[in-house]
Design a protein around this motif. Structure first.
Motif, PDB file in Angstrom:
ATOM      1  N   ALA A  64      70.787  -3.398  20.777  1.00 51.60           N
ATOM      2  CA  ALA A  64      70.879  -3.871  19.395  1.00 51.60           C
ATOM      3  C   ALA A  64      71.511  -2.813  18.492  1.00 51.60           C
ATOM      4  O   ALA A  64      72.340  -3.134  17.634  1.00 51.60           O
ATOM      5  N   THR A  65      71.158  -1.552  18.695  1.00 50.71           N
ATOM      6  CA  THR A  65      71.698  -0.467  17.868  1.00 50.71           C
ATOM      7  C   THR A  65      73.199  -0.297  18.102  1.00 50.71           C
ATOM      8  O   THR A  65      73.972  -0.143  17.150  1.00 50.71           O
ATOM      9  N   VAL A  66      73.618  -0.324  19.363  1.00 49.49           N
ATOM     10  CA  VAL A  66      75.043  -0.177  19.668  1.00 49.49           C
ATOM     11  C   VAL A  66      75.836  -1.349  19.086  1.00 49.49           C
ATOM     12  O   VAL A  66      76.911  -1.155  18.492  1.00 49.49           O
ATOM     13  N   HIS A  67      75.311  -2.570  19.206  1.00 52.94           N
ATOM     14  CA  HIS A  67      75.996  -3.726  18.609  1.00 52.94           C
ATOM     15  C   HIS A  67      76.057  -3.571  17.089  1.00 52.94           C
ATOM     16  O   HIS A  67      77.077  -3.891  16.470  1.00 52.94           O
ATOM     17  N   HIS A  68      74.981  -3.082  16.490  1.00 50.81           N
ATOM     18  CA  HIS A  68      74.955  -2.868  15.043  1.00 50.81           C
ATOM     19  C   HIS A  68      76.053  -1.876  14.652  1.00 50.81           C
ATOM     20  O   HIS A  68      76.798  -2.106  13.701  1.00 50.81           O
ATOM     21  N   LEU A  69      76.174  -0.770  15.408  1.00 53.02           N
ATOM     22  CA  LEU A  69      77.219   0.212  15.127  1.00 53.02           C
ATOM     23  C   LEU A  69      78.610  -0.425  15.208  1.00 53.02           C
ATOM     24  O   LEU A  69      79.473  -0.154  14.369  1.00 53.02           O
ATOM     25  N   ASP A  70      78.820  -1.258  16.217  1.00 53.38           N
ATOM     26  CA  ASP A  70      80.108  -1.949  16.355  1.00 53.38           C
ATOM     27  C   ASP A  70      80.404  -2.821  15.137  1.00 53.38           C
ATOM     28  O   ASP A  70      81.526  -2.853  14.644  1.00 53.38           O
ATOM     29  N   LEU A  71      79.385  -3.539  14.684  1.00 57.08           N
ATOM     30  CA  LEU A  71      79.588  -4.488  13.593  1.00 57.08           C
ATOM     31  C   LEU A  71      79.849  -3.824  12.249  1.00 57.08           C
ATOM     32  O   LEU A  71      80.537  -4.380  11.403  1.00 57.08           O
ATOM     33  N   GLY A  85      66.344   3.688  16.163  1.00 58.23           N
ATOM     34  CA  GLY A  85      67.281   3.088  17.112  1.00 58.23           C
ATOM     35  C   GLY A  85      68.332   4.088  17.557  1.00 58.23           C
ATOM     36  O   GLY A  85      68.668   4.173  18.739  1.00 58.23           O
ATOM     37  N   LEU A  86      68.849   4.871  16.602  1.00 51.47           N
ATOM     38  CA  LEU A  86      69.845   5.885  16.937  1.00 51.47           C
ATOM     39  C   LEU A  86      69.243   6.971  17.833  1.00 51.47           C
ATOM     40  O   LEU A  86      69.901   7.457  18.756  1.00 51.47           O
ATOM     41  N   ALA A  87      67.990   7.328  17.578  1.00 52.83           N
ATOM     42  CA  ALA A  87      67.322   8.328  18.423  1.00 52.83           C
ATOM     43  C   ALA A  87      67.169   7.804  19.847  1.00 52.83           C
ATOM     44  O   ALA A  87      67.334   8.551  20.821  1.00 52.83           O
ATOM     45  N   CYS A  88      66.886   6.521  19.972  1.00 53.89           N
ATOM     46  CA  CYS A  88      66.756   5.904  21.303  1.00 53.89           C
ATOM     47  C   CYS A  88      68.105   5.902  22.020  1.00 53.89           C
ATOM     48  O   CYS A  88      68.180   6.183  23.223  1.00 53.89           O
ATOM     49  N   HIS A 110      71.197  18.520  19.590  1.00 60.87           N
ATOM     50  CA  HIS A 110      71.582  17.255  18.927  1.00 60.87           C
ATOM     51  C   HIS A 110      72.034  17.479  17.492  1.00 60.87           C
ATOM     52  O   HIS A 110      71.554  16.849  16.573  1.00 60.87           O
ATOM     53  N   GLU A 111      72.984  18.380  17.299  1.00 60.36           N
ATOM     54  CA  GLU A 111      73.403  18.663  15.939  1.00 60.36           C
ATOM     55  C   GLU A 111      74.312  17.588  15.356  1.00 60.36           C
ATOM     56  O   GLU A 111      74.520  17.533  14.165  1.00 60.36           O
ATOM     57  N   ARG A 112      74.877  16.711  16.182  1.00 65.23           N
ATOM     58  CA  ARG A 112      75.770  15.654  15.698  1.00 65.23           C
ATOM     59  C   ARG A 112      75.156  14.283  15.962  1.00 65.23           C
ATOM     60  O   ARG A 112      74.518  14.073  16.984  1.00 65.23           O
ATOM     61  N   PRO A 113      75.389  13.320  15.071  1.00 65.50           N
ATOM     62  CA  PRO A 113      74.936  11.954  15.354  1.00 65.50           C
ATOM     63  C   PRO A 113      75.786  11.347  16.465  1.00 65.50           C
ATOM     64  O   PRO A 113      76.844  11.870  16.790  1.00 65.50           O
ATOM     65  N   PRO A 114      75.342  10.236  17.044  1.00 64.11           N
ATOM     66  CA  PRO A 114      76.138   9.589  18.109  1.00 64.11           C
ATOM     67  C   PRO A 114      77.518   9.214  17.603  1.00 64.11           C
ATOM     68  O   PRO A 114      77.713   8.981  16.419  1.00 64.11           O
TER      69      PRO A 114
END
Length: 118
Positions: A64-71, A85-88, A110-114
Motif C-alpha cells: 500500500a505504501t509503495v502504491h501510495h508513493l507511485d500515485l 508505512g515508510l519505516a516498514c 538510514h539517513e535518507r528516506p526511501p
C-alpha cells in the motif's frame, strides 16, 4: 494498445475508478479489523505462499505504501504516506539487501528516506 512500438495509455472511465476505490477501502477496512483480532504468529496462506499473519500484514502495508508513493510522486500537494508505512518499506528493503549493518556517510543509520519520497 501497441502502435508502431509505442503504448497509448487511456484514462479509465470515472465509474471504474470509483468502484475500484470503494472496493479497496472496503478490503483495507476488513484487513485492519482482522489484524486487530488475529495473533501475528497465526499461519496463513495467500497466493501460493504460507506466512504468519504478522508478515502478511507487513507485506500489505509495504504494498500500500509503495502504491501510495507511485500515485503521489508528481503531486506535491498530495498527502504523503504514513511514517510507519515508510519505516516498514525501509525495513523490508534493508532486509532484502542485507543492509542490517549499513550506515551512511555521516555514520548515521538510514539517513535518507526511501527513493521516490520527498
Amino acid at each position: 494498445m501497441a502502435s508502431e512500438g509505442r503504448w497509448r495509455c487511456t484514462r479509465p472511465p470515472r465509474g471504474r475508478f470509483d468502484a475500484s476505490r470503494a472496493s479497496y477501502l472496503e478490503t483495507a477496512s476488513a484487513l485492519v479489523t482482522a489484524a486487530e483480532d488475529v495473533d501475528p504468529r497465526f499461519v496463513v496462506g495467500t497466493q501460493g505462499h504460507v506466512l504468519t499473519s504478522g508478515d502478511w500484514m507487513r507485506t500489505l502495508a509495504v504494498e500500500a505504501t509503495v502504491h501510495h508513493l507511485d500515485l503521489v510522486a508528481h503531486l506535491p500537494t498530495a498527502l504523503q504516506p504514513a511514517k510507519d508505512g515508510l519505516a516498514c518499506v525501509r525495513a523490508t528493503i534493508d532486509a532484502l539487501l542485507d543492509r542490517s549493518r549499513w550506515t551512511g556517510a555521516t555514520g548515521t543509520t538510514h539517513e535518507r528516506p526511501p527513493a521516490g519520497y520527498r
